[in-house]
Design an enzyme around this catalytic site. Structure first.
Site, PDB file in Angstrom:
ATOM      1  N   LYS A   9      -5.778  -2.271 -18.839  1.00 58.20           N
ATOM      2  CA  LYS A   9      -4.627  -3.416 -18.314  1.00 58.20           C
ATOM      3  C   LYS A   9      -3.878  -3.776 -19.814  1.00 58.20           C
ATOM      4  O   LYS A   9      -4.210  -3.452 -20.817  1.00 58.20           O
ATOM      5  CB  LYS A   9      -5.455  -4.479 -17.880  1.00 58.20           C
ATOM      6  CG  LYS A   9      -6.185  -4.227 -16.574  1.00 58.20           C
ATOM      7  CD  LYS A   9      -6.798  -5.758 -16.092  1.00 58.20           C
ATOM      8  CE  LYS A   9      -7.195  -5.655 -14.726  1.00 58.20           C
ATOM      9  NZ  LYS A   9      -6.293  -5.792 -13.786  1.00 58.20           N
ATOM     10  N   HIS A  50     -11.201   5.229  -8.103  1.00 53.97           N
ATOM     11  CA  HIS A  50      -9.882   5.853  -7.936  1.00 53.97           C
ATOM     12  C   HIS A  50      -9.775   7.116  -8.750  1.00 53.97           C
ATOM     13  O   HIS A  50      -9.427   8.124  -8.229  1.00 53.97           O
ATOM     14  CB  HIS A  50      -8.789   4.803  -8.455  1.00 53.97           C
ATOM     15  CG  HIS A  50      -8.579   3.441  -7.836  1.00 53.97           C
ATOM     16  ND1 HIS A  50      -9.181   3.260  -6.622  1.00 53.97           N
ATOM     17  CD2 HIS A  50      -8.235   2.026  -8.189  1.00 53.97           C
ATOM     18  CE1 HIS A  50      -9.058   2.304  -5.977  1.00 53.97           C
ATOM     19  NE2 HIS A  50      -8.587   1.177  -6.995  1.00 53.97           N
ATOM     20  N   GLY A  99      -7.226 -14.127   4.513  1.00 50.72           N
ATOM     21  CA  GLY A  99      -7.431 -13.634   3.167  1.00 50.72           C
ATOM     22  C   GLY A  99      -6.144 -12.700   2.644  1.00 50.72           C
ATOM     23  O   GLY A  99      -5.197 -12.387   3.346  1.00 50.72           O
ATOM     24  N   ASP A 100      -5.863 -12.758   1.285  1.00 48.22           N
ATOM     25  CA  ASP A 100      -4.692 -12.176   0.906  1.00 48.22           C
ATOM     26  C   ASP A 100      -4.529 -10.490   0.985  1.00 48.22           C
ATOM     27  O   ASP A 100      -3.477  -9.874   1.402  1.00 48.22           O
ATOM     28  CB  ASP A 100      -5.018 -12.132  -0.860  1.00 48.22           C
ATOM     29  CG  ASP A 100      -4.389 -13.453  -1.208  1.00 48.22           C
ATOM     30  OD1 ASP A 100      -4.042 -14.396  -0.342  1.00 48.22           O
ATOM     31  OD2 ASP A 100      -4.620 -13.774  -2.213  1.00 48.22           O
ATOM     32  N   LEU A 101      -5.775  -9.772   1.195  1.00 47.85           N
ATOM     33  CA  LEU A 101      -5.844  -8.264   1.507  1.00 47.85           C
ATOM     34  C   LEU A 101      -5.174  -8.187   2.897  1.00 47.85           C
ATOM     35  O   LEU A 101      -4.455  -7.364   3.158  1.00 47.85           O
ATOM     36  CB  LEU A 101      -7.183  -7.905   1.382  1.00 47.85           C
ATOM     37  CG  LEU A 101      -7.227  -6.454   1.815  1.00 47.85           C
ATOM     38  CD1 LEU A 101      -6.620  -5.574   1.091  1.00 47.85           C
ATOM     39  CD2 LEU A 101      -8.851  -5.831   1.811  1.00 47.85           C
ATOM     40  N   ALA A 102      -5.651  -8.830   3.957  1.00 51.36           N
ATOM     41  CA  ALA A 102      -5.326  -8.691   5.332  1.00 51.36           C
ATOM     42  C   ALA A 102      -3.749  -9.110   5.456  1.00 51.36           C
ATOM     43  O   ALA A 102      -3.047  -8.473   6.161  1.00 51.36           O
ATOM     44  CB  ALA A 102      -6.187  -9.773   6.089  1.00 51.36           C
ATOM     45  N   ASP A 151      11.657  19.439 -12.582  1.00 43.50           N
ATOM     46  CA  ASP A 151      11.303  18.293 -12.156  1.00 43.50           C
ATOM     47  C   ASP A 151      11.633  18.115 -10.643  1.00 43.50           C
ATOM     48  O   ASP A 151      12.812  18.393 -10.138  1.00 43.50           O
ATOM     49  CB  ASP A 151      12.407  17.147 -12.832  1.00 43.50           C
ATOM     50  CG  ASP A 151      11.961  15.705 -12.483  1.00 43.50           C
ATOM     51  OD1 ASP A 151      11.124  15.697 -11.365  1.00 43.50           O
ATOM     52  OD2 ASP A 151      12.521  14.910 -13.396  1.00 43.50           O
ATOM     53  N   LYS A 172     -13.356  -1.383  -0.857  1.00 45.08           N
ATOM     54  CA  LYS A 172     -14.216  -1.427  -2.111  1.00 45.08           C
ATOM     55  C   LYS A 172     -14.348  -2.688  -2.682  1.00 45.08           C
ATOM     56  O   LYS A 172     -13.323  -3.475  -2.167  1.00 45.08           O
ATOM     57  CB  LYS A 172     -13.631  -0.281  -3.185  1.00 45.08           C
ATOM     58  CG  LYS A 172     -12.522  -0.737  -3.971  1.00 45.08           C
ATOM     59  CD  LYS A 172     -12.073   0.189  -5.016  1.00 45.08           C
ATOM     60  CE  LYS A 172     -11.170  -0.378  -5.966  1.00 45.08           C
ATOM     61  NZ  LYS A 172     -11.449  -1.376  -6.940  1.00 45.08           N
ATOM     62  N   ARG A 180      -2.377  15.077 -15.538  1.00 52.98           N
ATOM     63  CA  ARG A 180      -1.578  15.898 -16.689  1.00 52.98           C
ATOM     64  C   ARG A 180      -2.533  16.930 -17.002  1.00 52.98           C
ATOM     65  O   ARG A 180      -3.453  16.976 -17.458  1.00 52.98           O
ATOM     66  CB  ARG A 180      -1.090  15.103 -18.148  1.00 52.98           C
ATOM     67  CG  ARG A 180      -0.498  15.815 -19.180  1.00 52.98           C
ATOM     68  CD  ARG A 180      -0.038  14.867 -20.130  1.00 52.98           C
ATOM     69  NE  ARG A 180       0.922  13.915 -19.687  1.00 52.98           N
ATOM     70  CZ  ARG A 180       2.570  13.999 -19.641  1.00 52.98           C
ATOM     71  NH1 ARG A 180       2.850  14.832 -20.239  1.00 52.98           N
ATOM     72  NH2 ARG A 180       3.041  12.878 -19.328  1.00 52.98           N
TER      73      ARG A 180
END
Length: 532
Positions: A357, A260, A31-34, A421, A168, A367
């Site tokens: 999105k 998250h 799969g894509d994740l792997a 910064d 998840k 912040r």
């Protein structure tokens, strides 16, 4: 400390697992994740010397493949690691093999373990102890059946440890998460389960512990006496791009905010743990996170703004124009909500979580906005005195900025905003800075669970959103439209202003709450509640 090619942990001692054997079994290897995350991260660890000399990586999935076909399928993803020498990548690929099987079949799993690892772990009778790591790069619907097939198919290693990395989503609400956790814990002890949230592996999120608790000047002001508001934001500058079918089943609250952003909130708001590193840190950090989550009030619908993006004039299509999304979908692609923490440190301080999105830019940041300087208007003869802010940018760049006030250059003593910064790329460009998945897999090998989600922590986080999710589902709350590429619904900014967050931070005190909204804010189901 991660030495170049070295194998030292933080305290300078070689990690014990490096003297043992390691068998990694990747479920969902095709799969894509792997392919995009798991195998490239294992390659990183191999390149840095963080995999044992006796190591084998077995891919497991339902499709039929030879070892050669499988290696060819992941090669292009590994080659994106341009900094890794070709000979290193070839050596890593030699470690990778493939076995076919059904996730819910104990017989298939047993055969895969025997065929893929039997001779390797026997090691010619050397007596070396082998550990096993199972990575679940599979849909959550296959978690429990896969955990059972591993348990019943001889996957548990009696000689060394056996650990499971679970991705998840961990349920869709409190009830489904509770069932999933209970079913998994019926099969495996909590100490063997590593629920991975890649945000906990990001450099700036991990830096929160050191920033908060290793700097004397921050702790005295990290409380309700000095902090006006906390804003944790996640923005993507793209939509679902034809892949909205999965997202539509979850929405922004379930997909980003509940996991998250709540992980980030707990690290920002928690009390100092007994240990931030060391043997006890796994329990100490997660205990502190759970404690602050238990102090969070359930989110109320009055404190929520939901949005859904629509097409813009540049040709970017709206959410409902994605062919994989139902035409009548009311799934939110944007959410702004306010959490309240009932404890002595944070009582009265709004924690604002925003995620969306198709917004104006890609970023994630924390912040911390401090209260205005008392008496500043008189002290500086009516001049605007900007509010101090501590800004921690998680992505795309890794930065810590502290907004302070300095004298305006010239002949007058008017204060102006100036930023101290720290940009990681500029300051630490010569130090390896691995990706989140690389860090987290290494922590699993080390047995450090501090950066993983414990069962009680997961369930407490779901409890906070349970009421509002039920309300949205029951009333089919219609999200507010916002244009692709904008900053989101205007009502979100009004909600933030209502709770005292100063969006421009130029120093003007936030408007009186009753001046910005008629009565109490009542969320997206009463859009007419706002002043026009």
């Amino acid at each position: 400390l991660i030495e170049a090619g070295g194998q030292l942990s933080f305290n300078g001692v070689k990690d014990p697992y490096l003297s043992e054997g390691l068998s990694v079994i990747v479920l969902g290897a095709s799969g894509d994740l792997a392919k995009k995350k798991t195998y490239p991260s294992l390659l990183d660890l191999f390149d840095m010397g963080h995999l044992p000399s006796k190591c084998k990586i077995v891919g497991y999935a339902r499709s039929a493949k030879t070892d050669e076909n499988f290696r060819a399928g992941i090669r292009s993803f590994l080659e994106k690691r341009k900094e890794i020498a070709p000979e290193t990548m070839e050596a890593f690929l030699e470690l990778c093999t493939y076995e076919q099987g059904q996730y819910d079949s104990a017989d298939d799993m047993q055969a895969a373990i025997q065929n893929g690892l039997g001779e390797f772990e026997a090691d010619g009778g050397s007596g070396v102890k082998f550990n096993r790591l199972f990575y679940f790069a599979i849909p959550p619907t296959a978690f429990v059946s896969s955990a059972a097939s591993i348990k019943n198919g001889g996957g548990e290693n009696n000689a060394g440890w056996t650990r499971l990395i679970v991705e998840k989503p961990f349920g869709k609400d409190y009830g489904s998460a509770k069932v999933l956790c209970d079913d998994m814990n019926d099969l495996w002890e909590e100490e063997s389960i590593y629920r991975i949230d890649h945000y906990l592996g990001k450099e700036m999120v991990q830096n929160l512990l050191v920033l908060r608790f290793a700097n004397t000047f921050l702790e005295p002001v990290w409380n309700r006496n000095h902090v006006q508001a906390v804003h944790i934001a996640f923005k993507e500058d793209f939509g679902t791009m034809g892949r909205g079918g999965y997202f539509d089943n979850f929405g922004m609250i379930r997909d980003v905010i509940q996991n998250h952003l709540m992980q980030v909130l707990s690290l920002v708001a928690m009390e100092p743990p007994v240990q931030c590193s060391g043997d006890f840190s796994s329990h100490a950090i997660r205990d502190a996170k759970v404690n602050v989550l238990q102090c969070c009030q359930p989110v109320q619908i009055d404190d929520v703004v939901l949005g859904q993006y629509v097409a813009n004039a540049n040709g970017d299509v709206g959410y409902l124009q994605d062919e994989t999304v139902p035409n009548d979908s009311v799934t939110e692609t944007f959410c702004c909500c306010v959490l309240k923490i009932d404890n002595p440190r944070w009582d009265g301080v709004p924690f604002i979580l925003t995620a969306g999105k198709a917004l104006e830019r890609r970023m994630a940041e924390i912040r911390i906005q401090f209260k205005p300087v008392a008496g500043a208007a008189f002290m500086f003869e009516g001049a605007t005195v900007p509010q101090n802010e501590l800004v921690i940018e998680i992505q795309p760049s890794q930065e810590i900025k502290f907004a302070t006030n300095l004298k305006m250059p010239g002949l007058q003593a008017h204060p102006i905003r100036s930023e101290l910064d720290l940009t990681y790329k500029g300051m630490y460009d010569d130090i390896p800075n691995p990706e989140a998945y690389t860090r987290l897999i290494l922590e699993v090998l080390r047995g450090n669970q501090a950066a993983f989600v414990r069962m009680d922590e997961l369930l407490q986080s779901w409890k906070i959103f349970e009421d509002v999710l039920q309300y949205i589902s029951k009333h089919k709350s219609e999200p507010l439209p916002y244009t692709y590429g904008s900053t989101g619904p205007r009502e979100a900014h009004q909600l933030m202003s209502y709770y005292g967050y100063n969006n421009n931070s130029t120093g003007r005190a936030p408007r009186n709450r009753q001046a910005s909204v008629r009565g109490r804010f009542v969320g997206p189901h009463r859009r007419d509640s706002f002043d026009k």
